[in-house]
Design an enzyme around this catalytic site. Structure first.
Site, PDB file in Angstrom:
ATOM      1  N   LYS A 124      10.314   6.530  30.576  1.00 15.06           N
ATOM      2  CA  LYS A 124       9.023   5.959  30.198  1.00 15.06           C
ATOM      3  C   LYS A 124       7.932   7.014  30.046  1.00 15.06           C
ATOM      4  O   LYS A 124       7.038   6.893  29.196  1.00 15.06           O
ATOM      5  CB  LYS A 124       8.595   4.906  31.222  1.00 15.06           C
ATOM      6  CG  LYS A 124       9.445   3.655  31.220  1.00 15.06           C
ATOM      7  CD  LYS A 124       8.910   2.644  32.210  1.00 15.06           C
ATOM      8  CE  LYS A 124       9.709   1.356  32.185  1.00 15.06           C
ATOM      9  NZ  LYS A 124      11.087   1.537  32.652  1.00 15.06           N
ATOM     10  N   GLU A 207      -0.179   3.637  35.922  1.00 15.70           N
ATOM     11  CA  GLU A 207      -0.941   3.169  34.771  1.00 15.70           C
ATOM     12  C   GLU A 207      -2.068   2.254  35.233  1.00 15.70           C
ATOM     13  O   GLU A 207      -1.981   1.627  36.291  1.00 15.70           O
ATOM     14  CB  GLU A 207      -0.053   2.361  33.815  1.00 15.70           C
ATOM     15  CG  GLU A 207       0.803   3.177  32.897  1.00 15.70           C
ATOM     16  CD  GLU A 207       1.567   2.302  31.925  1.00 15.70           C
ATOM     17  OE1 GLU A 207       2.082   2.857  30.941  1.00 15.70           O
ATOM     18  OE2 GLU A 207       1.656   1.077  32.134  1.00 15.70           O
ATOM     19  N   LYS A 244      11.401 -11.226  33.107  1.00 14.16           N
ATOM     20  CA  LYS A 244      11.173 -12.230  32.071  1.00 14.16           C
ATOM     21  C   LYS A 244      11.968 -13.497  32.394  1.00 14.16           C
ATOM     22  O   LYS A 244      13.105 -13.429  32.838  1.00 14.16           O
ATOM     23  CB  LYS A 244      11.587 -11.667  30.716  1.00 14.16           C
ATOM     24  CG  LYS A 244      10.774 -10.432  30.316  1.00 14.16           C
ATOM     25  CD  LYS A 244      11.435  -9.656  29.198  1.00 14.16           C
ATOM     26  CE  LYS A 244      10.704  -8.359  28.927  1.00 14.16           C
ATOM     27  NZ  LYS A 244      11.414  -7.485  27.977  1.00 14.16           N
TER      28      LYS A 244
END
Length: 517
Positions: A124, A207, A244
């Site tokens: 990532k 982040e 998800k």
């Protein structure tokens, strides 16, 4: 123009288990390729073992999970049995660059992106560098921390809340939202430990946490000659613990200009590394439709079924053909130019899991004593171990079966999915089907208002009506009549006598056929 016709694979091994292994076997069989399964002792009754042409146990009898991560063992089986391609599926070694390199060194084709592509995008942190260079909007963040004190400095610079993420993988592993320095200092070592256990790499990055966005991803497909197309987008906003739960294609309530930007950004990233095979570029979209790049998953996704339903493109089949050397313009792939890829209707995928939604989605284990699945127009099932007699183990993911509905309208897809959920019967273990029924009926969901906090903001989804368990009552009655020889036992419902079943008298007619009196 003469069509490009490379030599095809003769035998493909799937380095995975469950529903994705079966999904790949089906695509390979349609292409005339012989299939090989691997399984651990704990998985010896798994359906994926039976669906393959050949199946071989890997690992020791007391090692249920780790053999699926043993590169040497997988390659040993592949070479011993004449395998010329390995498909990694999702999870396990699907994003492991070393595995892809070792396959190439052994003369076996890895069905996925080239190692150089995986190295550039599978991590990532590196993927963010590629995206930034391509001019794609980024979420503020940092990486390469020398100490936990440096992490705290970065978090203060960015501003809370922040999120920690594992650099080497996805699926919510290693993710932690931190709303204060105290939470950050507590969660950082935990995130590193979880990342190490899941992916063999404890690198995490930081982040800025975007509040209440939509999670949108773009499916891409590229051949080995540099041609790349997108297969539109999916909305994966309905999730819990960064996992998800429900996926939709195409997304709802998104402006066409925003969609076009998503496609453009995804293709820019893919072209910058000459992406090949299937992959997904993921973004967050805030309430003002600002787009932020998250990551690239250089593999097949669990939710690929919804894209297949609205485009008519078999992504797994395409993966195998691209790995063989076919190009997007070849007749066998049937994907020419971008304008040839069309989107029709709407598709929704639900992940049916063996979990207890009312108990914070705790996994449930045991033996499935009865199983009945839905069917009908517009309903697709992708299952791994969904059958009567299957033992649900604590060693593996709780996914039982994926059900995907298609409709000309989103409302139609919702109605069809709800009907399919009502048709399911699973006995012996608890499932999340009541929760999914509530979700599909929810007015905000049907209006396309779901964001990543949808489940947390709708606690009423966890208030589930008790399903009638007629099957279990019948089984208990038959056990009393047949096994215990007690024909006078009545049916009971929660301890209350309802009725005594009436058994009709059978009389034979003159021709010997039975008649009911």
């Amino acid at each position: 123009m003469k069509e490009h016709k490379p030599a095809g694979f003769k035998k493909i091994l799937v380095a995975n288990r469950g529903e994705i292994a079966i999904r790949i076997f089906r695509a390979a069989t349609e292409l005339g390729i012989r299939t090989v399964a691997v399984y651990t002792y704990e998985d010896r009754f798994s359906l994926h073992r039976l669906k393959a042409d050949e199946a071989y146990q890997i690992g020791a009898d007391n090692d249920p999970l780790k053999p699926y991560l043993h590169i040497d063992e997988l390659l040993r089986v592949a070479k011993k049995h004449g395998v010329d391609a390995i498909h990694p599926g999702y999870g396990f070694l699907s994003e492991n660059v070393e595995f892809a390199r070792r396959c190439a060194k052994a003369g076996i084709t890895f069905v996925g992106p080239r190692p150089s592509v995986m190295e550039a995008l599978g991590d990532k942190v590196k993927a963010k560098q590629v995206a930034e260079k391509a001019g794609v909007p980024m979420i503020p963040g940092g990486s390469d921390f020398g100490s936990i004190e440096e992490v705290a400095v970065w978090a203060k610079k960015i501003g809370y809340p922040v999120i920690l993420k594992a650099a080497a993988g996805g699926g919510g592993r290693g993710m932690r939202v931190c709303r204060s320095e105290e939470e950050l200092l507590k969660n950082y070592p935990e995130a590193r430990k979880e990342a190490l256990n899941a992916f063999g790499d404890d690198t995490v990055f930081l982040e800025k946490f975007i509040e209440n966005p939509k999670h949108i991803e773009v499916q891409i497909l590229g051949d080995n000659a540099g041609k790349i197309v997108h297969l539109f987008e999916r909305d994966c906003s309905v999730q819990r613990r960064f996992q998800k739960v429900v996926e939709i294609a195409p997304s709802l309530n998104l402006g066409q200009e925003t969609r076009n930007r998503l496609y453009d950004y995804a293709l820019k990233i893919a072209r910058s590394v000459r992406y090949n095979n299937a992959g997904t570029v993921e973004f967050l979209v805030d309430n003002s439709e600002n787009v932020f790049f998250i990551e690239v998953n250089p593999r097949i996704q669990v939710e690929h079924t919804v894209t297949e339903e609205v485009t008519g493109i078999d992504i797994v089949r395409s993966q195998i053909l691209i790995a063989e050397g076919y190009r997007l313009g070849d007749a066998k792939l049937r994907i020419g130019r971008q304008k040839d890829v069309e989107c029709h209707g709407f598709a929704i995928q639900c992940r049916i899991t063996t979990e207890k939604p009312a108990e914070n989605f705790q996994p449930d284990y045991g033996t499935i004593i009865a199983y009945r699945s839905p069917a009908g127009f517009g309903i697709r099932l992708d299952g791994g171990n969904a059958y009567a007699g299957s033992k649900i183990s604590p060693y593996f993911d709780s996914l039982l079966v994926k059900v995907t509905s298609w409709g000309r309208t989103f409302e139609g897809a919702c109605e069809r999915l709800f009907r399919a959920l009502l048709e399911f019967r699973v006995r012996g273990v608890e499932t999340n089907m009541g929760f999914l029924e509530n979700l599909v009926k929810n007015a905000d969901f049907k209006a396309g208002k779901a964001t990543v906090n949808f489940i947390a903001e709708h606690p009423e989804l966890l208030v589930m009506p008790q399903r009638k368990d007629r099957g279990t009552k019948i089984l208990r009655y038959l056990a009393e009549v047949i096994v215990n020889g007690n024909p006078d036992v009545p049916f009971f419902d929660k301890g209350k006598k309802i009725r005594k079943p009436v058994v009709p008298e059978v009389v034979l007619g003159k021709n010997g056929d039975p008649k009911l009196n």
